[in-house]
Design a protein around this motif. Structure first.
Motif, PDB file in Angstrom:
ATOM      1  N   HIS A 168     -18.259   8.523  20.301  1.00  0.00           N
ATOM      2  CA  HIS A 168     -19.246   7.624  20.066  1.00  0.00           C
ATOM      3  C   HIS A 168     -17.932   6.288  20.096  1.00  0.00           C
ATOM      4  N   ASN A 169     -18.160   5.092  20.758  1.00  0.00           N
ATOM      5  CA  ASN A 169     -17.306   4.111  20.757  1.00  0.00           C
ATOM      6  C   ASN A 169     -17.687   3.197  19.599  1.00  0.00           C
ATOM      7  N   ILE A 170     -17.133   3.723  18.310  1.00  0.00           N
ATOM      8  CA  ILE A 170     -17.301   3.049  17.041  1.00  0.00           C
ATOM      9  C   ILE A 170     -15.916   2.499  16.717  1.00  0.00           C
ATOM     10  N   LYS A 171     -16.008   1.198  16.187  1.00  0.00           N
ATOM     11  CA  LYS A 171     -14.783   0.689  15.641  1.00  0.00           C
ATOM     12  C   LYS A 171     -14.237   1.243  14.686  1.00  0.00           C
ATOM     13  N   THR A 172     -13.266   1.961  14.720  1.00  0.00           N
ATOM     14  CA  THR A 172     -12.421   2.983  13.814  1.00  0.00           C
ATOM     15  C   THR A 172     -11.180   2.834  13.770  1.00  0.00           C
ATOM     16  N   LEU A 173     -10.624   2.504  12.390  1.00  0.00           N
ATOM     17  CA  LEU A 173      -9.355   2.686  11.907  1.00  0.00           C
ATOM     18  C   LEU A 173      -8.946   4.146  11.314  1.00  0.00           C
ATOM     19  N   ILE A 174      -8.084   4.699  11.979  1.00  0.00           N
ATOM     20  CA  ILE A 174      -7.734   6.027  11.726  1.00  0.00           C
ATOM     21  C   ILE A 174      -6.607   6.065  11.120  1.00  0.00           C
ATOM     22  N   VAL A 175      -6.433   6.248   9.847  1.00  0.00           N
ATOM     23  CA  VAL A 175      -5.290   6.339   8.978  1.00  0.00           C
ATOM     24  C   VAL A 175      -4.630   7.762   8.527  1.00  0.00           C
ATOM     25  N   ASP A 176      -3.438   7.920   8.907  1.00  0.00           N
ATOM     26  CA  ASP A 176      -2.838   9.065   8.598  1.00  0.00           C
ATOM     27  C   ASP A 176      -2.521   9.061   7.136  1.00  0.00           C
ATOM     28  N   VAL A 177      -3.098   9.980   6.416  1.00  0.00           N
ATOM     29  CA  VAL A 177      -3.114   9.776   4.948  1.00  0.00           C
ATOM     30  C   VAL A 177      -2.100  11.306   4.325  1.00  0.00           C
ATOM     31  N   SER A 178      -1.515  11.640   5.401  1.00  0.00           N
ATOM     32  CA  SER A 178      -0.605  12.953   4.898  1.00  0.00           C
ATOM     33  C   SER A 178       0.342  12.803   3.682  1.00  0.00           C
ATOM     34  N   ASN A 179       0.657  11.432   3.449  1.00  0.00           N
ATOM     35  CA  ASN A 179       1.535  11.311   2.431  1.00  0.00           C
ATOM     36  C   ASN A 179       1.058   9.982   1.684  1.00  0.00           C
ATOM     37  N   ALA A 180      -0.176   9.656   1.667  1.00  0.00           N
ATOM     38  CA  ALA A 180      -0.550   8.384   1.214  1.00  0.00           C
ATOM     39  C   ALA A 180      -0.786   8.710  -0.303  1.00  0.00           C
ATOM     40  N   ASP A 181      -0.531   7.426  -0.995  1.00  0.00           N
ATOM     41  CA  ASP A 181      -0.702   7.272  -2.343  1.00  0.00           C
ATOM     42  C   ASP A 181      -0.991   5.713  -2.549  1.00  0.00           C
ATOM     43  N   PHE A 182      -2.404   5.486  -2.479  1.00  0.00           N
ATOM     44  CA  PHE A 182      -2.983   4.194  -2.759  1.00  0.00           C
ATOM     45  C   PHE A 182      -2.732   3.778  -3.988  1.00  0.00           C
ATOM     46  N   LEU A 183      -2.706   4.656  -5.089  1.00  0.00           N
ATOM     47  CA  LEU A 183      -2.847   4.313  -6.442  1.00  0.00           C
ATOM     48  C   LEU A 183      -1.425   3.781  -6.918  1.00  0.00           C
ATOM     49  N   TYR A 184      -0.321   4.468  -6.635  1.00  0.00           N
ATOM     50  CA  TYR A 184       0.868   4.379  -6.965  1.00  0.00           C
ATOM     51  C   TYR A 184       1.843   3.759  -6.045  1.00  0.00           C
ATOM     52  N   ASN A 185       1.615   3.473  -4.894  1.00  0.00           N
ATOM     53  CA  ASN A 185       2.486   3.113  -3.869  1.00  0.00           C
ATOM     54  C   ASN A 185       1.757   1.700  -3.263  1.00  0.00           C
ATOM     55  N   PRO A 186       2.226   0.579  -3.917  1.00  0.00           N
ATOM     56  CA  PRO A 186       1.579  -0.532  -3.232  1.00  0.00           C
ATOM     57  C   PRO A 186       1.874  -1.101  -1.902  1.00  0.00           C
ATOM     58  N   ALA A 187       2.923  -0.554  -1.451  1.00  0.00           N
ATOM     59  CA  ALA A 187       2.997  -0.746   0.266  1.00  0.00           C
ATOM     60  C   ALA A 187       1.985   0.117   1.020  1.00  0.00           C
ATOM     61  N   HIS A 188       1.354   1.061   0.562  1.00  0.00           N
ATOM     62  CA  HIS A 188       0.614   1.888   1.150  1.00  0.00           C
ATOM     63  C   HIS A 188      -1.071   1.135   1.110  1.00  0.00           C
ATOM     64  N   PHE A 189      -1.355   0.397   0.023  1.00  0.00           N
ATOM     65  CA  PHE A 189      -2.434  -0.348  -0.134  1.00  0.00           C
ATOM     66  C   PHE A 189      -2.301  -1.531   0.718  1.00  0.00           C
ATOM     67  N   GLN A 190      -1.191  -2.174   0.732  1.00  0.00           N
ATOM     68  CA  GLN A 190      -1.117  -3.222   1.368  1.00  0.00           C
ATOM     69  C   GLN A 190      -1.161  -3.215   2.654  1.00  0.00           C
ATOM     70  N   THR A 191      -0.663  -1.923   3.168  1.00  0.00           N
ATOM     71  CA  THR A 191      -1.056  -1.862   5.006  1.00  0.00           C
ATOM     72  C   THR A 191      -2.291  -1.832   5.236  1.00  0.00           C
ATOM     73  N   ILE A 192      -3.178  -1.229   4.259  1.00  0.00           N
ATOM     74  CA  ILE A 192      -4.523  -1.307   4.412  1.00  0.00           C
ATOM     75  C   ILE A 192      -4.967  -2.768   4.436  1.00  0.00           C
ATOM     76  N   LEU A 193      -4.707  -3.576   3.353  1.00  0.00           N
ATOM     77  CA  LEU A 193      -5.212  -4.704   3.212  1.00  0.00           C
ATOM     78  C   LEU A 193      -4.742  -5.763   4.530  1.00  0.00           C
ATOM     79  N   ASP A 194      -3.518  -5.427   4.953  1.00  0.00           N
ATOM     80  CA  ASP A 194      -3.240  -6.156   6.178  1.00  0.00           C
ATOM     81  C   ASP A 194      -3.998  -5.850   7.367  1.00  0.00           C
TER      82      ASP A 194
END
Length: 211
Positions: A168-194
């Motif tokens: 399905h041609n859904i508008k999708t942002l696929i994020v590799d979260v293998s090493n993600a830490d959205f709670l304690y790594n501000p750069a990871h969360f900022q990447t999503i915001l950007d």
């Protein structure tokens, strides 16, 4: 922020609810979280999938529909952004994995009727992690009925999501979260915001978090 209705999706243990909570707080958005703990069939399903899969999926579909239907009918003039941690189509994807063919066909007929009454998100954020990472997250959050989920089941769910997104041609942002830490790594969360400040065409777009 370019979008008024965003859905976070991913496999069991991918971190959907954590990211949804953070985004909702940041944007002062209306937050819709799946009430999985209210499903009385969930612990029974993990003990006996064959017997409890159909009532499990029917209960989930009814609850998700009620939540999302209320979302459409109760627009909040003070909160222009809505974030959910599940896609209604999740009903069909899990049913495809959990139900035998005859029950799945019946379930799909009900799903198709209900889907027409709901608004779809403008952007889907899909969190992708290897099964080993999912199992670590599942163990860490400690829900007793989840502790014996087989790797094969998580692989099946992963493949079903991937197939659906590609078909399905859904508008999708696929994020590799293998090493993600959205709670304690501000750069990871900022990447999503950007990323949420950009326009995307329909289809899949890939986002890698900084190391």
């Amino acid at each position: 922020m370019k979008y008024n209705f965003i859905t976070i999706e991913g496999n069991i243990g991918a971190g959907k609810t954590t990211l949804a909570n953070l985004l909702a707080k940041h944007f002062d958005a209306r937050l819709v979280l799946e009430q999985f703990a209210d499903n009385p069939f969930l612990p029974k399903f993990y003990e006996n999938p064959g017997q409890y899969a159909f009532p499990l999926e029917l209960f989930f579909m009814a609850e998700r529909f009620k939540q999302l239907k209320d979302l459409v009918s109760q627009k909040d003039m003070f909160q222009s952004v809505t974030i959910t941690d599940y896609l209604f189509t999740k009903c069909l994807l899990f049913a495809r994995v959990n139900l035998p063919e005859d029950e799945y066909r019946l379930y799909q007929r009900l799903f198709d009727i209900i889907l027409q009454q709901l608004v779809q998100p403008e952007l889907l954020i899909y969190l992708h992690a290897p099964v080993s990472k999912l199992q670590k997250n599942i163990a860490k959050r400690g829900r007793p009925y989840e502790q014996n989920i087989p790797d094969d089941y998580l692989f099946s769910i992963q493949e079903t999501y991937t197939h659906y997104i590609r078909q399905h041609n859904i508008k999708t942002l696929i994020v590799d979260v293998s090493n993600a830490d959205f709670l304690y790594n501000p750069a990871h969360f900022q990447t999503i915001l950007d990323a949420l400040g950009r326009d995307y065409t329909d289809g899949q777009h890939y986002l890698t978090l900084p190391g």
